[in-house]
Design a protein around this motif. Structure first.
Motif, PDB file in Angstrom:
ATOM      1  N   LYS A 429      14.720 -31.059 -26.946  1.00  0.00           N
ATOM      2  CA  LYS A 429      14.381 -30.313 -28.162  1.00  0.00           C
ATOM      3  C   LYS A 429      15.204 -30.865 -29.322  1.00  0.00           C
ATOM      4  O   LYS A 429      16.431 -30.941 -29.250  1.00  0.00           O
ATOM      5  CB  LYS A 429      14.645 -28.821 -27.975  1.00  0.00           C
ATOM      6  CG  LYS A 429      13.706 -28.172 -26.956  1.00  0.00           C
ATOM      7  CD  LYS A 429      13.947 -26.684 -26.845  1.00  0.00           C
ATOM      8  CE  LYS A 429      12.967 -26.028 -25.861  1.00  0.00           C
ATOM      9  NZ  LYS A 429      13.080 -26.509 -24.516  1.00  0.00           N
ATOM     10  N   SER A 431      15.713 -30.911 -33.769  1.00  0.00           N
ATOM     11  CA  SER A 431      15.524 -30.091 -34.965  1.00  0.00           C
ATOM     12  C   SER A 431      14.331 -30.622 -35.766  1.00  0.00           C
ATOM     13  O   SER A 431      13.748 -31.661 -35.433  1.00  0.00           O
ATOM     14  CB  SER A 431      16.784 -30.163 -35.824  1.00  0.00           C
ATOM     15  OG  SER A 431      16.932 -31.488 -36.345  1.00  0.00           O
ATOM     16  N   ARG A 455      19.005 -30.586 -30.290  1.00  0.00           N
ATOM     17  CA  ARG A 455      19.295 -29.161 -30.113  1.00  0.00           C
ATOM     18  C   ARG A 455      19.501 -28.824 -28.640  1.00  0.00           C
ATOM     19  O   ARG A 455      20.313 -27.981 -28.297  1.00  0.00           O
ATOM     20  CB  ARG A 455      18.147 -28.321 -30.671  1.00  0.00           C
ATOM     21  CG  ARG A 455      18.193 -28.203 -32.183  1.00  0.00           C
ATOM     22  CD  ARG A 455      17.300 -27.088 -32.675  1.00  0.00           C
ATOM     23  NE  ARG A 455      17.532 -26.814 -34.078  1.00  0.00           N
ATOM     24  CZ  ARG A 455      16.609 -26.328 -34.881  1.00  0.00           C
ATOM     25  NH1 ARG A 455      15.397 -26.084 -34.413  1.00  0.00           N
ATOM     26  NH2 ARG A 455      16.871 -26.090 -36.146  1.00  0.00           N
ATOM     27  N   GLU A 456      18.732 -29.481 -27.775  1.00  0.00           N
ATOM     28  CA  GLU A 456      18.844 -29.160 -26.338  1.00  0.00           C
ATOM     29  C   GLU A 456      18.450 -30.392 -25.536  1.00  0.00           C
ATOM     30  O   GLU A 456      17.397 -30.985 -25.768  1.00  0.00           O
ATOM     31  CB  GLU A 456      17.920 -27.988 -25.981  1.00  0.00           C
ATOM     32  CG  GLU A 456      18.195 -27.396 -24.628  1.00  0.00           C
ATOM     33  CD  GLU A 456      17.316 -26.163 -24.363  1.00  0.00           C
ATOM     34  OE1 GLU A 456      16.603 -26.154 -23.350  1.00  0.00           O
ATOM     35  OE2 GLU A 456      17.326 -25.237 -25.196  1.00  0.00           O
TER      36      GLU A 456
END
Length: 989
Positions: A429, A431, A455-456
């Motif tokens: 993930k 941004s 983000r992940e």
């Protein structure tokens, strides 16, 4: 009135004469007027008026009798500028709307492309245009000039419609083809299809149903069948003439036959055709059996009673009885309980079973049809295998004697079942895109950047991240160009020279001048707004202060220095540049003016520059709107770079007519993400073992489409295993040999016997098995060790005192393959066993047989390597052994010709003083001694080596000194046993 480069004026052929006035000595001297400042306003109105200002300064004050300087107000002038009225009303436009189809325009050629995307027709775009009053807002359209009204409609190209495309449905998953045991559960079969292309630009939507299932037709119930035997009928005499095949008298007693009815039943007790039992329940039980009708002389008994109850005691005994009847009670032979027992005992059947888990847990297996198909993904065919599944462990059932039995005895279907979770994959993930950065260069071509950050991270097989940098960001780069004249330094006129060493009478001498320097936004109308200083080139910033000289009345007054002349190219240090000043006032007699010209050598990168084109780096691949992958364009920009590395305006390179050879655009491809596509799981394989504890079933799948780019990776698990239900293994096995029996003697040749038994075992080689009823081996052909011929009796010998005799056969050795360099040559393996010879009397050794050896082929061997190993030497001996590659120490296997020595003692032994036995098994001398050898090559003695001392300068004698040798060149007084004289003498310099 447009301002142009001063050089054009400088190079003009005819100078334009103007009227000027040369000041006389002691007159006030003023500077030239400065350039007009930038206009204070861009337009003129009721409250605003554009003004420009210019100024001049006093260069020298007047002396006594000279023309005096004007007052300060006469040193400044102002004028009006930008006198056109300010626009109060103006048109304001909104953004262009969506491109919609225009039916009035004929269909556009479908092969056209726009922004890299195929287009199919011409559409129309509209936007809102309103009339706005400054500082007020929207007003009626009549207030704004109609001639300047922007367009509200424009044609546009419509991208092609894209319909949703789905694959055809897969085949229906299979229904169970065999019958179902026990309670029948309705199975379902399913099929699915996958979205290949999502709809776009108003195309046909995708169907709602991507997965269908329906119930299978009910499977027939599996019936198990059994033979039902009925009561034996009354004993019927077989006539003697039938038995003897000749006529005879009618008998009333003796041997007979009794028959019984046999029917085939289902497990639930229902009647079945006899062919079902013949197919599923083995051979038909016996229909007749022999019986006896007692004669008058025979012993007669009542029928046997029923067995007594066991009362649930496992391992207990139950009993049944009968009694003598009639005259038999009085006959002595009938009372013999050995011949005619009246009671009969039987062990109670045991029904104690214990279940026990065996082997490893299976993989976590999802129920069929539980794959989660993701919808609405950018990448189609995205299937996640996750959620709750089940794992299985085999169960074995044992009776009270620890014998393996069918799992149904333990009321088990053969497995322990346990819920398990397959974690769902989580994709990388990022941004959203950040806003674009400023152009990396304030002058010339640079790049601007935007970024996404992590983000992940992906886990459990999620789609990977694109390539990230060291701070976990991904970038998009596009070229940009900054106008070199976008921001300029603007200076105000120099202040009046403030004299620091003031001669109050004269008001002249050295001083300081200052001026304001600002960075301003450059527009068509000239510099307008003041901006931050960092936007202008700091290297080009004009000075804000300088030293100045206010001439005294009798001094020469000079003008400001003019501009430097241009250096001629190339800048090789051979040319110069000049600048000049003019005399504004002549000095008094006796004084002279300074030099009116100044020259400077043209030095590269100091006051003379070369220019050349350069290109920026390529941008990242730019795609058309809404595209996430496919064909795109990379761009770069041309830059003009000065020889000191600074970017300058392109005009400097264009004026030199430099060649442009670079390609500014190139096509590129952004790899489309393709998810890994797998085949369906294959059906479960047959069990790897027909019986036992370790059987496995395996199912596999294959990769139909490897993943690409940022698609979902393929899972690592391409096969799953599941334990088979445990089934007992049965085999025929020899029992132990009886002791050797010699008829009518105590020793010599005899015979011994053994039986075969049916044993149950768990399928492993280690399990020796436990004896069970022979009916379990009823369908197994009696073969033992691969031999159909049963050897139940053999000759044997009981040794007489002093005899030699053979021991029992040893166990078969491990299977030995023929290998070279760890590779099997394919000749098969061999196992060996032997019988040792026992010699009771050594005097009879010559009469004893050789040790017996037997071999047999085998095929389950492994390739081993064999290597000689040796311990460290201890004195003159060490241990040597052969080791197999799995670490086992063995006899045999290693080649005898390569065996290392275990003994290194010398023969004859080294008895000389200072001698020892070396590794080569020869006698050597210790350090400091030299070997003296005899003519046959053996060591005779060890002689001390003389130590040679090199003389120093302090030694007055230059001879060579020796120690530990009186005179090495003299014959030794120590005569050897052979009568020879050994001596040492120098050899070579």
């Amino acid at each position: 009135g447009e301002e142009v480069d001063r050089q054009l004026c400088r190079d003009a052929i005819y100078p334009i004469p103007i009227v000027c006035e040369a000041p006389c000595p002691k007159d006030c001297v003023l500077s030239m007027w400065s350039a007009w400042s930038s206009c204070s306003h861009t337009c003129s109105g009721k409250t605003t008026e554009g003004k420009q200002m210019r100024a001049r300064s006093i260069l020298a004050y007047a002396g006594e009798g000279g023309i005096q300087c004007p007052n300060s107000s006469a040193l400044q002038e102002t004028r009006s500028c930008n006198e056109h009225s300010c626009t109060v009303y103006h048109w304001q436009t909104g953004p262009w709307g969506q491109c919609i189809e225009d039916t009035s325009v004929s269909a556009f050629n479908s092969s056209a492309s726009w922004k890299g995307e195929a287009t199919c027709s011409v559409g129309m775009q509209t936007r809102k245009v309103i009339c706005v009053r400054v500082n007020v807002g929207q007003v009626g359209p009549k207030k704004c000039p109609e001639s300047l009204r922007p367009e509200t409609v424009r044609p546009c190209l419509l991208p092609c419609r894209k319909d949703c495309i789905v694959t055809p449905f897969s085949d229906w998953s299979s229904c169970p083809s065999s019958c179902q045991e026990g309670a029948v559960t309705v199975k379902k079969q399913s099929r699915h299809r996958v979205i290949i292309q999502l709809p776009a630009n108003g195309g046909r939507e995708c169907p709602d149903s991507l997965f269908e299932e329906k119930e299978c037709e009910a499977s027939p119930v599996c019936y198990s069948y059994r033979w039902k035997t009925h009561r034996w009928r009354r004993c019927q005499l077989v006539p003697w003439y039938v038995r003897q095949d000749s006529p005879g008298a009618h008998e009333t007693c003796g041997p007979g036959l009794q028959a019984r009815a046999i029917t085939c039943r289902r497990q639930d007790g229902g009647q079945a055709d006899i062919s079902e039992c013949l197919k599923y329940s083995g051979p038909i039980p016996s229909l007749t059996q022999t019986c006896q009708i007692p004669c008058q002389e025979d012993c007669q008994f009542t029928n046997w009673s029923k067995f007594s109850s066991c009362n649930g005691v496992c391992g207990g005994v139950r009993t049944r009885k009968r009694t003598l009847v009639g005259k038999s009670k009085k006959r002595d032979k009938c009372k013999n309980s050995q011949l005619y027992p009246l009671t009969e005992n039987q062990f109670c059947p045991c029904d104690k079973y214990s279940a026990q888990s065996v082997g490893n847990w299976s993989d976590c297996i999802l129920p069929e049809g539980k794959l989660e198909v993701l919808l609405g993904m950018k990448v189609q065919g995205d299937v996640k295998e996750c959620g709750q599944g089940y794992r299985y462990q085999a169960m074995a059932c044992y009776d009270q004697n620890n014998r393996l039995v069918e799992t149904s005895r333990c009321n088990s279907h053969g497995y322990i079942e346990e819920a398990c979770i397959i974690p769902c994959p989580s994709d990388c993930k990022l941004s959203e895109w950040s806003s674009w950065s400023r152009c990396s260069k304030s002058c010339g071509s640079g790049v601007k950047v935007r970024s996404k950050w992590l983000r992940e991270k992906p886990y459990n097989g999620g789609r990977p991240c694109p390539k990230l940098d060291h701070v976990n960001q991904v970038y998009e780069v596009v070229p940009c160009h900054s106008d070199c004249n976008q921001y300029v330094w603007v200076t105000e006129p120099w202040s009046v020279c403030k004299v620091t060493n003031v001669d109050l009478k004269e008001n002249c001498g050295e001083g300081v001048q200052t001026r304001k320097v600002r960075c301003m936004l450059n527009t068509v109308d000239g510099p307008s707004d003041t901006v931050e200083d960092y936007l202008c080139d700091p290297e080009e910033m004009p000075l804000g202060a300088r030293k100045c000289t206010l001439p005294c009345p009798e001094d020469c007054v000079m003008s400001e220095w003019g501009l430097w002349s241009q250096c001629s190219l190339p800048c090789n240090g051979s040319s110069v540049r000049k600048r000049s000043v003019e005399s504004l006032r002549q000095p008094d007699d006796g004084k002279s003016c300074p030099a009116a010209t100044e020259t400077e050598v043209c030095t590269l990168n100091k006051n003379c520059y070369h220019y050349d084109y350069n290109v920026t780096d390529w941008s990242t691949c730019q795609l058309s709107d809404k595209a996430v992958c496919g064909n795109g364009i990379k761009t770069r920009m041309l830059d003009c770079v000065r020889s000191d590395g600074k970017s300058v305006d392109l005009k400097y390179c264009e004026e030199l007519g430099l060649e442009k050879t670079w390609q500014m655009n190139t096509s590129c491809v952004v790899e489309c993400p393709v998810n890994c596509q797998l085949s369906d799981w294959s059906p479960w394989s047959e069990c790897s073992q027909t019986c036992g504890l370790t059987g496995k079933m395996i199912r596999r799948r294959t990769i139909n489409q490897p993943f690409q780019g940022d698609g979902r990776p393929c899972p690592s698990q391409m096969e799953q295993f599941k334990p088979c239900p445990v089934k007992p293994c049965y085999r025929w096995q020899y029992g132990q040999w009886s002791t050797c029996k010699v008829e009518d003697a105590q020793c010599g040749e005899g015979t011994r016997m053994r039986n075969i038994s049916c044993v149950v075992f768990d399928g492993s080689i280690e399990d020796v098995g436990k004896v069970v009823d022979e009916e379990f081996c009823g369908e197994i052909e009696p073969i033992i060790d691969g031999n159909k011929k049963m050897i139940l009796e053999e000759t044997c010998a009981v040794p007489c005192p002093g005899d030699c005799y053979l021991r029992e056969w040893s166990e078969w050795s491990l299977c030995q393959l023929t290998c070279i360099n760890g590779e099997d040559l394919g000749f098969g393996g061999i196992q060996v066993r032997s019988r040792a010879v026992i010699i009771q009397e050594l005097e009879n050794q010559h009469l004893c047989p050789e040790q017996a050896l037997e071999t047999r082929p085998c095929n389950d061997g492994q390739c081993y390597e064999y290597k000689w190993m040796a311990s460290p030497w201890k004195g003159s001996s060490r241990t040597v052994w052969c080791q197999r590659s799995d670490g086992l120490n063995v006899t045999g296997g290693c080649l005898v010709m390569h065996q290392p020595d275990a003994d290194r003692s010398c023969n004859p032994p080294c008895s000389q003083p200072h001698a020892y036995c070396s590794e080569t098994r020869t006698c050597s001398c210790e350090d400091g001694y030299t070997e003296v050898m005899s003519s046959d090559g053996t060591l005779e003695q060890c002689t001390l080596i003389p130590v040679v001392v090199i003389p120093t300068m302090e030694d007055k004698k230059a001879d060579v000194k020796t120690s530990r040798a009186v005179n090495p060149t003299q014959p030794s007084s120590n005569q050897s046993g052979r009568g020879r004289t050994w001596f040492l003498q120098p050899f070579a310099p």
